[in-house]
Every structure is written in C-alpha cells, then in structure tokens.
Write a protein that holds these residues in place. Structure first.
Motif, PDB file in Angstrom:
ATOM      1  N   GLN A  10       1.888   3.696  -4.163  1.00 38.29           N
ATOM      2  CA  GLN A  10       0.601   3.761  -4.865  1.00 38.29           C
ATOM      3  C   GLN A  10       0.740   3.960  -6.366  1.00 38.29           C
ATOM      4  O   GLN A  10      -0.195   3.684  -7.114  1.00 38.29           O
ATOM      5  CB  GLN A  10      -0.239   4.896  -4.265  1.00 38.29           C
ATOM      6  N   TYR A  34     -12.828   3.668  -3.850  1.00 38.31           N
ATOM      7  CA  TYR A  34     -13.479   3.945  -2.567  1.00 38.31           C
ATOM      8  C   TYR A  34     -12.591   4.759  -1.620  1.00 38.31           C
ATOM      9  O   TYR A  34     -12.993   5.073  -0.502  1.00 38.31           O
ATOM     10  CB  TYR A  34     -13.879   2.630  -1.889  1.00 38.31           C
ATOM     11  N   GLU A  35     -11.394   5.082  -2.080  1.00 39.25           N
ATOM     12  CA  GLU A  35     -10.500   5.866  -1.238  1.00 39.25           C
ATOM     13  C   GLU A  35     -11.029   7.293  -1.119  1.00 39.25           C
ATOM     14  O   GLU A  35     -11.306   7.952  -2.121  1.00 39.25           O
ATOM     15  CB  GLU A  35      -9.093   5.891  -1.828  1.00 39.25           C
ATOM     16  N   LEU A  36     -11.148   7.759   0.106  1.00 41.71           N
ATOM     17  CA  LEU A  36     -11.622   9.119   0.352  1.00 41.71           C
ATOM     18  C   LEU A  36     -10.524  10.030   0.898  1.00 41.71           C
ATOM     19  O   LEU A  36     -10.521  11.223   0.631  1.00 41.71           O
ATOM     20  CB  LEU A  36     -12.793   9.087   1.343  1.00 41.71           C
ATOM     21  N   ASP A  37      -9.607   9.467   1.693  1.00 47.87           N
ATOM     22  CA  ASP A  37      -8.600  10.287   2.375  1.00 47.87           C
ATOM     23  C   ASP A  37      -7.261  10.182   1.647  1.00 47.87           C
ATOM     24  O   ASP A  37      -6.569   9.171   1.738  1.00 47.87           O
ATOM     25  CB  ASP A  37      -8.449   9.814   3.831  1.00 47.87           C
ATOM     26  N   ASP A  38      -6.909  11.242   0.945  1.00 41.11           N
ATOM     27  CA  ASP A  38      -5.661  11.254   0.183  1.00 41.11           C
ATOM     28  C   ASP A  38      -4.449  11.599   1.059  1.00 41.11           C
ATOM     29  O   ASP A  38      -3.328  11.617   0.575  1.00 41.11           O
ATOM     30  CB  ASP A  38      -5.761  12.274  -0.957  1.00 41.11           C
ATOM     31  N   ASP A  47      -6.020   2.527  -8.966  1.00 40.52           N
ATOM     32  CA  ASP A  47      -6.764   3.486  -8.165  1.00 40.52           C
ATOM     33  C   ASP A  47      -7.853   2.760  -7.389  1.00 40.52           C
ATOM     34  O   ASP A  47      -8.521   1.861  -7.923  1.00 40.52           O
ATOM     35  CB  ASP A  47      -7.386   4.566  -9.050  1.00 40.52           C
ATOM     36  N   ASP A  48      -7.982   3.135  -6.119  1.00 40.81           N
ATOM     37  CA  ASP A  48      -9.049   2.569  -5.294  1.00 40.81           C
ATOM     38  C   ASP A  48     -10.256   3.505  -5.385  1.00 40.81           C
ATOM     39  O   ASP A  48     -10.202   4.635  -4.885  1.00 40.81           O
ATOM     40  CB  ASP A  48      -8.576   2.464  -3.845  1.00 40.81           C
ATOM     41  N   GLY A  76       0.766  -1.233   0.000  1.00 39.32           N
ATOM     42  CA  GLY A  76       0.000   0.000   0.000  1.00 39.32           C
ATOM     43  C   GLY A  76       0.794   1.277   0.000  1.00 39.32           C
ATOM     44  O   GLY A  76       0.211   2.357  -0.152  1.00 39.32           O
ATOM     45  N   PHE A  95      -3.762   9.901   4.030  1.00 41.10           N
ATOM     46  CA  PHE A  95      -3.469   8.806   4.957  1.00 41.10           C
ATOM     47  C   PHE A  95      -2.159   8.094   4.630  1.00 41.10           C
ATOM     48  O   PHE A  95      -1.349   7.812   5.507  1.00 41.10           O
ATOM     49  CB  PHE A  95      -4.630   7.804   4.958  1.00 41.10           C
ATOM     50  N   ILE A  96      -1.939   7.773   3.359  1.00 46.73           N
ATOM     51  CA  ILE A  96      -0.729   7.065   2.944  1.00 46.73           C
ATOM     52  C   ILE A  96       0.395   8.064   2.686  1.00 46.73           C
ATOM     53  O   ILE A  96       0.201   9.079   2.027  1.00 46.73           O
ATOM     54  CB  ILE A  96      -0.979   6.231   1.672  1.00 46.73           C
TER      55      ILE A  96
END
Length: 577
Positions: free
Chosen positions: A216, A224-228, A221-222, A213, A230-231
């Motif tokens: 990236q 459902y990813e909302l928070d850019d 691309d996910d 993870g 976090f990673i």
C-alpha cells in the motif's frame, strides 16, 4: 469399534491371507499394509539386513563416524525433467551436474511424494503422510499454521545419535513458533515460512500488477477504505536461528533479499559441510532451494526454454549440486556421504504464473493432483563406493521412506517414536543392493484430507472417481493399469473388477489402523512470535492495535477455528487436465 477389535480385525485379515500374527511385532508402528508385506518377506529382509549391517559397520570403522546425509529438494518438477537428457532436449534446458549424479548412482523411476509442497516437506521431515500430522494445507502469507511440536523430525532423531543438523532454504512448514526448524531439532536454520510467492509480495511485483493491493505504500490512498486491519502490513520473509537460541529476521522483505536467499543458503550449506567434516562429526543437512522467482526479472540468457523452472534448475540448483559433490570429494568424505536429490511434487500445471515453463511429461496431472503427474517425481541418490553406478531402479519408494532410511543409516531407529504410525519404510536395501530390493509396493495419496487414490504394484484405483454414479452404485470404474496407461486416461472396469475387493481390503486396513492411531489435528497460532528483531507490525499480530472493548468478541478468537478452512468435506477435487 474398540482398540482390541481393531487389532484383531487386522490380524484376522492378515492371517486370512496366510500370514503370521507375529508379523505385527516390531519397534515403531507402520501402516497396516507394510505388515502384510513383512509377514511374507520378513525372513528374507532380516537376512539382508544382517549383511547390510556388516557393510555399514565396516564403513563406520573406516571413517570413524556413521554416514553423512544430504537431502536437496526443490519444487514442482515433472518426472523426466531431470536425469533424462532426451526429455531435457525437448524442454530446452540441461542439468549436467544432476544428470552426472544420476549416472554415478541411482535414478529412481517410482519416487512418490505428496500432492503439494507443504505436505511433501512435512512427510520428508517426519516420515508420516501429511494427513497424519495435520500438514496437508499449503501455507500462504500469514497462514497462522504449522507443524506441531509433538511431531518428531529426522533432525531430532539423528541429533540423539550425535549428528550435527542444519536446515537451509524453503522450509514452508509454518509460521508459528513451534514449527520453526530450529525448534524442530535442527542445530541451525535459515528458513522461509512460505513459498516462492514471496517474490510477488514485493514493491516491484505491485508495480507490475503481478501482485495487487499488498504494497500500500506505493498506492494512492483509497478514500473509501474503512478497515485498516484487512490488508497485511508486515511479515517475515526469511528468518534464522539456532537450537535453543535466538530467532531473528534475516534482512528484510524486499525483492533484493528474496534473490539473496538461495546464494546465502548454499554458502551456509557448504560451510556447514566443511566445518563438520573437519571436526569429524557426522552431519545431516536439508537444503531445499527456493529455486526461482515468480517475478520474471532474471536474465533470459540461461536456458533455451527461458522460463522460470528451467532457468532455476539449470543456473541455480544444478551448479549447487555440482558444488556439493566437489566439496565432498575435496574433503575426502564422498564415500561416507549419501546425497539424495529430488522434486517435492509434480509441475504446477494448474494456475501457474506466465513464463514459468511448467509442463506435464510422461504422466498426466500436476501439483495438487493425486494422478501420477502430481506425485511421481524425478529423484536420484549418490553414494560413491556404496551405491553402484548407472542404476535405474523400478522399485517403488515414497518420500516418507527417507525418514526411516536416514534413521537406519544413522543408527537411530530406536529414536523413532512408537506412539504413532510411521509411514516411512527402511529402504537401505534398495540403496545398497539395487533394483528389486525395495520393500514397498503401495502408496496412499491424499487430496487435502481426502483419500484420492491407492497404488498397489502396477495397479491404481482412484478413490475420488471420474464415475461417481458407478461408485455410488458399488460398481467402481476407476481402475488403471499404469504401464499401459501412464496418463490415467482409460479406466478399466470389467477386466480389472476383480481388484475391487483387494483395494477395499487395503483401504479398510488403512482406515482401521487410523482409528487406533488417529491423525493429528492442524495446529494454529499467532504467526511469527519469538522473533527478537521483529517490527512493531509483526508484534501486533499477538496484540492487535484495536480497542477490544469496542468488539463483542475476542479479536483473536478466530485463530481457534482456522482448522475449519479451507477444505469442504463435500469438495470435488480435480482429476487433472
């Protein structure tokens, strides 16, 4: 209890044992237990020191400078894995250069460290147990943590006496700007903020699911990813800098760069030795290799063990130690140079990646444990003409002792700060006079911020006990006689209960002294500031690309509260396997 009462309590405790209150009078402050020893042996040690001073003065007259000092320290190796060919036969590798160094000098049988790499490195640098400097937390990617600028390192101490100082390799003492080694006294630095897991923070590791993870760019691309946020987007794998000068990222974060770290660090160390030897300037170098990669990409044609640890020791660290010895001989300065080589803690016997080759040997436990296997490591010292050949010494020595001993050899004891406890003991007499001339018979080992065990001579008490019911009832059962039970499997109650009070006195003196000289708190901040060629993503740590007006809090407020993690005061640390 006020300060005067604390000091009075310590003196009463010492005098009750027939010791003199004048034993407390000296330059810098050491732990309470040291004064108990000094009160009994101070006159003998003073006489020894006068003779040692004559030898060191004669050496300086001969070479024109105080001795050079080289400290090479690698990771996670069990006692016996270096310097003991029979164990190496069993383990499937060999280190002829390091074994030669041990044969021509001292092989320590009781070198103690801290339980992990960051705390051990902090202890070596400052002469203070990591609990005192707030460096007991092992730093990982973007830890936002590091050694505070109020700490005084051996590089700073020796610099005051004209030494050239350099750090090359695995620093692992933080990613905040004040913790960079060239901001901690080193004239030049080539350093990582983290450990060998950097080899898994790569595209190749992501491709092989050895990391998941982080990279990236090679993942779909996910939707459902909302928070850019976090990673992690970017970091500094290795940096370089000079005292008072620029700090730059060296190359990039690729696996190719990771594999180039040790060769580059070794090249810089050899060049630093030659440059300062030819200039007639005394030098101190810490070269702490990365040693290996957690990603198994290196050829399998090195050791019979075909594992990360053995391959890293046999085909990386060992040849380098040989190159250092050869360079010192070539330059004619071997007899004016002390070389200490050692591991920073025991094997990574808990949660190690596959194919690493970590294993317990004589002692039980490993990295993270306060058991002997976690903190008793292979270590050797070499100093032709000053250290007699072929020695195996039984005296206890602790990693903090290197700080004080190096300061003594550099004539810099008066540069050691006097406003804090220095745990390191001057062990020059042990180096130059040999077995039975050590000045330590105790250690305190912390598991994170909690005291895990105390050793006094051949006796050990686990303060975090395998018998919590007994401890809670005031009947401690966790006493061990180490020569008869090196794996700490057989706690002894009735035969050693007489040690309850002596160990309690040790702990109380230690704790009372800590009240007078409190431990520093962990230091946190924004990571990787002050990097002149940093990427925009790294710069964004200090200025998050997020509209703060959309948040009901300061997006960086959490940095002030990082000291609340990850240690729980009610935790139950492991006692090993």
């Amino acid at each position: 209890m006020n300060t005067k009462r604390i000091v009075h309590s310590l003196m009463v405790s010492a005098m009750a044992a027939g010791l003199s209150a004048t034993a407390f009078a000296q330059g810098f402050v050491q732990d309470a237990e040291y004064y108990v020893l000094k009160a009994q042996h101070g006159d003998k040690w003073a006489a020894e020191d006068r003779e040692l001073n004559k030898r060191l003065a004669e050496l300086e007259r001969r070479f024109g400078t105080p001795p050079n000092i080289i400290h090479i320290m690698w990771d996670d190796t069990a006692f016996g894995d270096i310097g003991m060919p029979a164990i190496q036969k069993v383990r499937g590798f060999e280190t002829p250069q390091m074994n030669k160094l041990a044969e021509e000098g001292i092989l320590f049988s009781r070198m103690y460290t801290e339980v992990g790499c960051t705390p051990s490195r902090a202890a070596a640098a400052t002469g203070r147990m990591a609990i005192r400097s707030g460096m007991y937390n092992i730093g990982m990617l973007l830890e936002m943590h590091g050694m505070g600028d109020e700490e005084v390192t051996i590089a700073e101490v020796l610099s005051e006496k004209g030494y050239a100082t350099a750090f090359h390799g695995k620093w692992h003492l933080g990613d905040i700007e004040e913790s960079y080694p060239h901001n901690q006294g080193f004239d030049e630095a080539f350093f990582t903020g983290y450990n060998q897991i950097l080899s898994l923070n790569t595209v190749e590791a992501e491709q092989g699911n050895a990391s998941m993870g982080l990279q990236q760019s090679i993942l779909p691309d996910d939707p459902y990813e909302l928070d850019d946020t976090f990673i992690t987007k970017d970091w500094i794998q290795i940096a370089e800098g000079t005292k008072g000068g620029d700090t730059r990222q060296w190359r990039n974060n690729t696996l190719e760069t990771y594999e180039a770290i040790d060769p580059e660090a070794q090249k810089r160390t050899l060049e630093f030795i030659e440059r300062n030897a030819k200039a007639g300037k005394p030098f101190y170098i810490a070269n702490w290799p990365m040693m290996s990669s957690f990603l198994p990409i290196r050829p399998k044609n090195c050791s019979v063990a075909r594992s990360m640890l053995q391959d890293g020791l046999q085909c990386n660290v060992d040849p380098f130690v040989g190159q250092v010895m050869d360079k010192l001989e070539e330059l004619g300065i071997a007899e004016n140079t002390l070389v200490v080589i050692m591991a920073d803690n025991g094997p990574m016997s808990h949660n190690s990646p596959p194919g690493t080759g970590f294993a317990e040997t004589i002692f039980r436990g490993g990295k993270g444990d306060f058991l002997e296997g976690g903190v008793r490591v292979p270590a050797m010292a070499w100093w032709p003409g000053m250290i007699d050949e072929g020695q195996v010494v039984g005296d206890m020595i602790h990693i903090t002792d290197l700080f004080t001993t190096f300061a003594r050899l550099g004539g810099a004891l008066d540069e050691i700060p006097t406003d804090r406890v220095i745990d390191g003991i001057d062990q020059t007499a042990l180096l130059l006079n040999g077995d039975t001339h050590g000045r330590r018979d105790y250690t305190f080992t912390y598991a994170g911020p909690v005291l895990g065990a105390i050793v006094k001579g051949n006796y050990k008490r686990h303060m975090i006990s395998p018998d919590p019911v007994g401890e809670a009832s005031g009947i401690p059962a966790a006493f061990y006689f180490l020569p008869g039970d090196p794996r700490e499997k057989m706690p002894v109650l009735t035969q050693m209960i007489h040690l309850k009070s002596p160990f309690n006195r040790m702990k109380l003196r230690h704790d009372l002294w800590k009240r007078k000289y409190p431990d520093s708190k962990e230091k946190h901040g924004i990571p990787w500031t002050g990097i002149s060629n940093a990427s925009q993503e790294v710069k964004d740590f200090a200025n998050p690309r997020i509209d703060a007006s959309d948040l009901p809090f300061d997006p960086l407020e959490y940095v002030e509260h990082l000291d609340q993690l990850p240690f729980d005061p009610d935790m139950d640390p492991s006692l090993g396997n």
